[in-house]
Design an enzyme around this catalytic site. Sequence first.
Site, PDB file in Angstrom:
ATOM      1  N   LEU A 125       0.832  -1.206   0.000  1.00  0.00           N
ATOM      2  CA  LEU A 125       0.000   0.000   0.000  1.00  0.00           C
ATOM      3  C   LEU A 125       0.870   1.260   0.000  1.00  0.00           C
ATOM      4  O   LEU A 125       0.771   2.115  -0.885  1.00  0.00           O
ATOM      5  CB  LEU A 125      -0.920  -0.005   1.236  1.00  0.00           C
ATOM      6  CG  LEU A 125      -1.843   1.204   1.404  1.00  0.00           C
ATOM      7  CD1 LEU A 125      -2.881   1.274   0.298  1.00  0.00           C
ATOM      8  CD2 LEU A 125      -2.553   1.153   2.778  1.00  0.00           C
ATOM      9  N   THR A 126       1.768   1.360   0.983  1.00  0.00           N
ATOM     10  CA  THR A 126       2.564   2.581   1.173  1.00  0.00           C
ATOM     11  C   THR A 126       3.499   2.831  -0.014  1.00  0.00           C
ATOM     12  O   THR A 126       4.075   1.902  -0.573  1.00  0.00           O
ATOM     13  CB  THR A 126       3.378   2.444   2.476  1.00  0.00           C
ATOM     14  OG1 THR A 126       2.459   2.332   3.554  1.00  0.00           O
ATOM     15  CG2 THR A 126       4.280   3.640   2.710  1.00  0.00           C
ATOM     16  N   GLY A 131       2.030   7.857   2.558  1.00  0.00           N
ATOM     17  CA  GLY A 131       2.001   6.965   3.721  1.00  0.00           C
ATOM     18  C   GLY A 131       0.643   7.094   4.373  1.00  0.00           C
ATOM     19  O   GLY A 131      -0.272   6.318   4.095  1.00  0.00           O
ATOM     20  N   THR A 158       6.675  -5.068   4.556  1.00  0.00           N
ATOM     21  CA  THR A 158       7.070  -6.244   5.338  1.00  0.00           C
ATOM     22  C   THR A 158       6.933  -7.501   4.483  1.00  0.00           C
ATOM     23  O   THR A 158       5.951  -7.650   3.747  1.00  0.00           O
ATOM     24  CB  THR A 158       6.162  -6.374   6.592  1.00  0.00           C
ATOM     25  OG1 THR A 158       6.291  -5.179   7.348  1.00  0.00           O
ATOM     26  CG2 THR A 158       6.556  -7.568   7.445  1.00  0.00           C
ATOM     27  N   GLN A 339      14.843   1.578  32.243  1.00  0.00           N
ATOM     28  CA  GLN A 339      15.108   2.300  33.491  1.00  0.00           C
ATOM     29  C   GLN A 339      15.291   1.319  34.649  1.00  0.00           C
ATOM     30  O   GLN A 339      16.160   1.510  35.499  1.00  0.00           O
ATOM     31  CB  GLN A 339      13.942   3.273  33.772  1.00  0.00           C
ATOM     32  CG  GLN A 339      14.319   4.434  34.655  1.00  0.00           C
ATOM     33  CD  GLN A 339      15.340   5.357  33.997  1.00  0.00           C
ATOM     34  OE1 GLN A 339      15.435   5.420  32.780  1.00  0.00           O
ATOM     35  NE2 GLN A 339      16.131   6.033  34.810  1.00  0.00           N
ATOM     36  N   GLU A 366       0.796   1.033  10.048  1.00  0.00           N
ATOM     37  CA  GLU A 366      -0.644   0.700  10.048  1.00  0.00           C
ATOM     38  C   GLU A 366      -1.473   1.850  10.634  1.00  0.00           C
ATOM     39  O   GLU A 366      -2.471   1.636  11.321  1.00  0.00           O
ATOM     40  CB  GLU A 366      -0.904  -0.640  10.740  1.00  0.00           C
ATOM     41  CG  GLU A 366      -0.131  -1.753  10.031  1.00  0.00           C
ATOM     42  CD  GLU A 366      -0.733  -3.122  10.144  1.00  0.00           C
ATOM     43  OE1 GLU A 366      -1.946  -3.233  10.343  1.00  0.00           O
ATOM     44  OE2 GLU A 366       0.019  -4.098   9.994  1.00  0.00           O
ATOM     45  N   THR A 368      -0.413   5.990  11.899  1.00  0.00           N
ATOM     46  CA  THR A 368       0.325   6.607  13.006  1.00  0.00           C
ATOM     47  C   THR A 368      -0.619   6.902  14.179  1.00  0.00           C
ATOM     48  O   THR A 368      -1.851   6.908  14.023  1.00  0.00           O
ATOM     49  CB  THR A 368       0.937   7.949  12.557  1.00  0.00           C
ATOM     50  OG1 THR A 368      -0.141   8.810  12.150  1.00  0.00           O
ATOM     51  CG2 THR A 368       1.914   7.782  11.399  1.00  0.00           C
TER      52      THR A 368
END
Length: 387
Positions: A125-126, A131, A158, A339, A366, A368
């Site tokens: 898609l992207t 994006g 991916t 931490q 997927e 932001t």
Amino acid sequence: MDMTLNDEQQAFRDLAREFLDREAIPHRTQWDRDEQVDLAILPQMAEIGFFGLTIPEEYGGLGGDYLTYVLGMEELGRADSALRGIVSVSNGLFGKSVLGFGTPAQKQEWLPQIASGRALGCFGLTEPDTGSDAGNLTSRARKDGDDYVINGQKLFITNGTWAKVALVFARTSDPETQPGPRGVSAFLVPTDTPGFEAREIKGKLGLRGQATAELFLSDVRVPASALLGEEGQGFKIAMTTLDKGRVSVAAGCVGIVQGCLEESVAYATSRTQFGKPLAGFQLVQELISDMSVDADAARLLVWRCADLIDRGEPFGTAASKAKLFASEAAVRAANNAIQVYGGAGYVDEYPAQKYLRDARVMTLYEGTSQIQKLLIGRAETGVNAFV
Ligand code: COS
């Protein structure tokens, strides 16, 4: 919403955890360093059913419900988000698109291969210039006789270099006269089609074990039977599928939070400073307490989505909320795990820094965090901030 797992769901979760504790967790640091998981684990994962969790049995899947699916994604996220990504894209984004919109022939051709892990799918898609604004993608598919000829470029895909088949979104409308989402169509493109090239993107912050690629399509010719759904339906297919993909990402993030919690507790109860375990310090307990609350809250948001999906109810806004909260919680938890670990959290001998590097992309891909907030805002107000 029923909060108890039935015997089958419980059994699958136990099986998944036992397998990943044995076959993935001991190797994840090395895979991360190598920038590639050992691909030999994929057929083993397929045997357990990861690649066909929600694919019906007639196509070789487990035919499980969505709660089982999110349990699997949580366990994968706890073990190694790179593995979760491989499964989520092949079984999820690719498989669910075919299952939801494919013809009987398309389902018969691809779903058994996906469910058995014999083939991986990817989701194209992207693009370099689109994006968040997916509806304005510029790849083109022109009708030529009975075929379509596709040209364009895809980014951050991916499984791109490993996939046998790509779901490619391309514009069938003239961008001058019909720009925007209604001119987008979806195509099932075998990756060995002449003109299709995938190049791996190296040097990622996280998710280093999975292949992420750039796709180049140059006069890629596919028959009309490669069209998924109808011409112009592509954006709807992408959005429908991404709604579920966001639940999958969120479930993986629950696994990250859970993993951070377990690792932090183990470290804080075994390391001593000032003559007592780290866990005895109130400020360390605060870090761990925050992780515990985040794990529960994120899991409940994810399970609510699974429950809505299993009952056939609308779940898009619930998915945005789960994805937003769980991805931000995963970053928070991983940061806090470092931490707790102190200096040890900064080296890859311990898992905290990998959790943080893997978690960081979850607020980006997927959709932001900003896109999720605008979707939630649109649902609440009825006002569309995208126009
Ligand atoms: N399910 C089904 N249909 C949907 C949908 C959904 N979740 N969301 C939108 N649609 C439909 C709309 O109903 C509309 O259909 P009609 O033209 O028939 O009215 C069409 O799609 C266009 O919708 P909209 O006007 O909302 O599109 P926009 O271009 O404004 O896009 C956003 C909206 C920004 C929300 C969308 O582009 C988006 O989600 N972007 C993020 C993409 C993303 O997640 N990319 C990362 C991919 S990583 S694999």
